[in-house]
Design a protein around this motif. Structure first.
Motif, PDB file in Angstrom:
ATOM      1  N   THR A 216       0.821  -1.213   0.000  1.00 38.17           N
ATOM      2  CA  THR A 216       0.000   0.000   0.000  1.00 38.17           C
ATOM      3  C   THR A 216       0.850   1.257   0.000  1.00 38.17           C
TER       4      THR A 216
ATOM      5  N   GLN B 289      -7.313  -1.669  -0.127  1.00 37.15           N
ATOM      6  CA  GLN B 289      -5.899  -1.304  -0.053  1.00 37.15           C
ATOM      7  C   GLN B 289      -5.565  -0.200  -1.056  1.00 37.15           C
TER       8      GLN B 289
ATOM      9  N   ASP C 275      -6.836   3.024   0.353  1.00 41.10           N
ATOM     10  CA  ASP C 275      -5.912   3.498   1.386  1.00 41.10           C
ATOM     11  C   ASP C 275      -4.689   4.158   0.757  1.00 41.10           C
ATOM     12  N   ALA C 276      -4.185   3.568  -0.332  1.00 42.39           N
ATOM     13  CA  ALA C 276      -3.028   4.146  -1.016  1.00 42.39           C
ATOM     14  C   ALA C 276      -3.372   5.513  -1.601  1.00 42.39           C
TER      15      ALA C 276
END
Length: 581
Positions: free
Chosen positions: A118, A171, A174-175
């Motif tokens: 991530t 994920q 989130d990145a």
């Protein structure tokens, strides 16, 4: 080419990201009310200024020993950075996209120390975003002012392989947050959408006029997106709506093969390592493989041997296949490097055709960076011909299909029906019935619930079965009853959503347990739902409370959504539910 409609919404900027295993691209469109949207590609990246019109950049980062980014994209291949990386022991992050994959195979290339997939993806998204900003500012009239007027209304679309699921999307989100594309607020989450690479490629094909004749006849088409890490297959047909609008529906469960071009390179590397084992050239294996990856692999036509120039004229050992500084690989061996990928695609296309019951498949469209390889194309074309399938490639840049298609997904949104890849459901306890053999066989596990019923645990209740077509507007409901002697415990609920990845009829978790997997937990606040006090019959002082509601799931979108539903004065009420991966 399909004619795009005039934009009737608010002014906005749409950016589509295609973060590939080996190469990445970005496309965008400025949506102006009353104008027909035009999709453009980012064609200039730092370190790649000398290349004209290249819409792809290497998916790679150099980190120093402190974990700081020192070079990204095209700059990672320039001589100055490569030399400095060697002198200062920098770490090369590549193929990091594959660390997100849901399979449990060992990743091909390790991540840098103390870096997660991530965090590396976040660094690369930040880089791509800055490249996009610079490109728009430098190529549009009054570019700086244009960017400032649009930067607060940017809509992002991120493409991902067909095999990626909710966990991988989470994920990636989130990145995007770490990269500063969006904030953590729920409202900001709506500015980021996901699309599979297969569906993005379909949008690209439609916009470039591919297969319109066969689609108009009612035939189905298979889109094969052959990239660096994955090869994604998706099958569609066109549906004419009563209002004259044309939409596309998925008609087979999409597939994701880990047989992209890097696996050809890995097989070549293993071959070279075996040939040079215990020789003075053993340390050159990695270097030889990298040269093969960027040269002979791309130009292989099935007949010519691979000549990998790695040394000087004094490097000569015919017994090892080395002549005048070049490692020679016979064409018959090179074909073996490609064979697993070619065979996997043919088998998958055949499976797509079988799954598309009732629809004739006539065309297969090959896109993606790996699609540019002539040997891959010619072999697939010849092997699919006996199946009466015509394989074609776009005459435009096949490597920008996903980035362009991601933006088209936001603007045009052709697909309205998708097919479930797996069976989804929840685990429940059934009321015990001694006359049912499957209950009698599990009789030792029965227990008594609060309402006095004898129950059998670990029964699988399928909500959506594999292969079922799901419209975007279709919702699936699971009736849920929760009981407790403590009223406060009923103010929240959580339930695990499972996938069954087999092809059978799932009923019990103790049958083929390895094929079940919890993909997420669904949680919600049920404090607003009325709790009913109930007394057990013939048992004094045994009052408990019962909560009766439904979990509402939307599987037909490109991202799973959930709500809770209950009745209040004969009126349906709904509340939010959170999906945790």
């Amino acid at each position: 080419m399909t004619v795009r409609k005039v934009h009737s919404g608010a002014r906005a900027l749409v950016i589509g990201f295609d973060v590939g295993t080996t190469f990445s691209g970005v496309s965008y469109s400025i949506l102006e009310p009353g104008q027909v949207p035009v999709i453009k590609s980012i064609t200039r990246f730092p370190g790649q200024e000398h290349v004209s019109g290249d819409s792809k950049v290497p998916t790679a980062i150099w980190y120093d020993r402190d974990g700081m980014v020192r070079a990204e994209g095209a700059a990672t291949t320039t001589g100055a950075y490569v030399d400095k990386a060697q002198d200062e022991n920098w770490v090369h992050a590549k193929w990091f996209k594959l660390h997100l994959r849901p399979t449990r195979e060992t990743p091909i290339h390790p991540l840098p120390h103390r870096k997660s997939a991530t965090s590396v993806l976040a660094d690369f998204l930040r880089y791509l975003f800055e490249c996009t900003k610079t490109f728009i500012e430098q190529t549009h009239p009054n570019g700086r002012d244009l960017w400032l007027s649009l930067e607060n209304s940017i809509q992002f679309v991120m493409a991902h392989p067909n095999g990626w699921e909710g966990k991988q999307q989470n994920q990636m989100r989130d990145a995007a947050i770490v990269a500063g594309l969006i904030s953590t607020s729920e409202a900001e989450h709506d500015r980021l959408r996901f699309v599979t690479e297969g569906e993005a490629s379909l949008h690209f094909c439609i916009q470039n006029g591919l297969g319109l004749d066969s689609i108009a006849r009612g035939d189905g088409i298979v889109v094969v997106d052959a990239g660096g890490g994955t090869i994604d297959l998706s099958t569609y047909r066109m549906v004419n709506k009563s209002n004259g609008h044309r939409e596309y529906e998925e008609i087979s469960p999409p597939q994701c093969l880990f047989q992209g071009s890097i696996y050809v390179t890995e097989r070549a590397k293993a071959y070279v390592a075996e040939r040079l084992e215990n020789s003075k050239y053993e340390a050159d294996v990695e270097y030889i493989a990298s040269i093969y990856d960027s040269g002979p692999k791309l130009s292989f036509d099935g007949e010519e041997l691979a000549s990998i120039k790695f040394g000087s004229a004094r490097d000569h050992d015919p017994g090892l296949g080395i002549r005048s500084g070049a490692f020679k690989i016979p064409a018959s061996d090179v074909r073996k490097f490609f064979e697993p990928s070619i065979a996997a695609v043919v088998a998958a296309v055949r499976e797509q055709c079988i799954s598309a019951l009732g629809t004739r498949i006539s065309s297969v469209f090959l896109v993606g960076g790996f699609a540019a390889n002539d040997w891959l194309f010619s072999e697939l074309k010849s092997r699919l011909a006996p199946l009466r399938l015509d394989l074609v490639r776009p005459d435009t840049h096949v490597n920008k299909a996903v980035a362009d298609g991601a933006v088209s997904f936001h603007i045009d949104h052709y697909v309205s029906v998708r097919v479930a890849r797996f069976t989804y459901g929840v685990v429940i306890s059934e009321e015990y019935n001694k006359d049912k053999r499957e209950h009698a066989d599990r009789g030792a596990k029965r227990f008594r619930g609060l309402n006095g019923q004898e129950l059998i645990p670990n029964s699988f209740n399928a909500i959506l079965r594999r292969g079922v077509k799901v419209a975007e507007t279709k919702v699936f409901r699971h009736h849920y009853i929760k009981r407790s002697t403590q009223l406060a415990l009923l103010d929240h609920f959580s339930i695990d959503l499972y996938t069954y990845r087999g092809s059978g009829d799932p009923q019990w978790l103790d049958v083929e347990p390895e094929l079940y997997e919890v993909i997420c937990r669904i949680e919600g606040n049920t404090s607003a739902v009325r709790k009913y006090p109930i007394r057990r019959i013939n048992v004094p002082n045994s009052e408990f409370y019962e909560l009766d509601f439904e979990v509402v799931l939307s599987f037909g979108l490109t991202e799973l959504k959930a709500q809770i539903s209950w009745e209040e004065n004969n009126v349906e009420k709904r509340g939010p539910a959170q999906i945790l991966y």
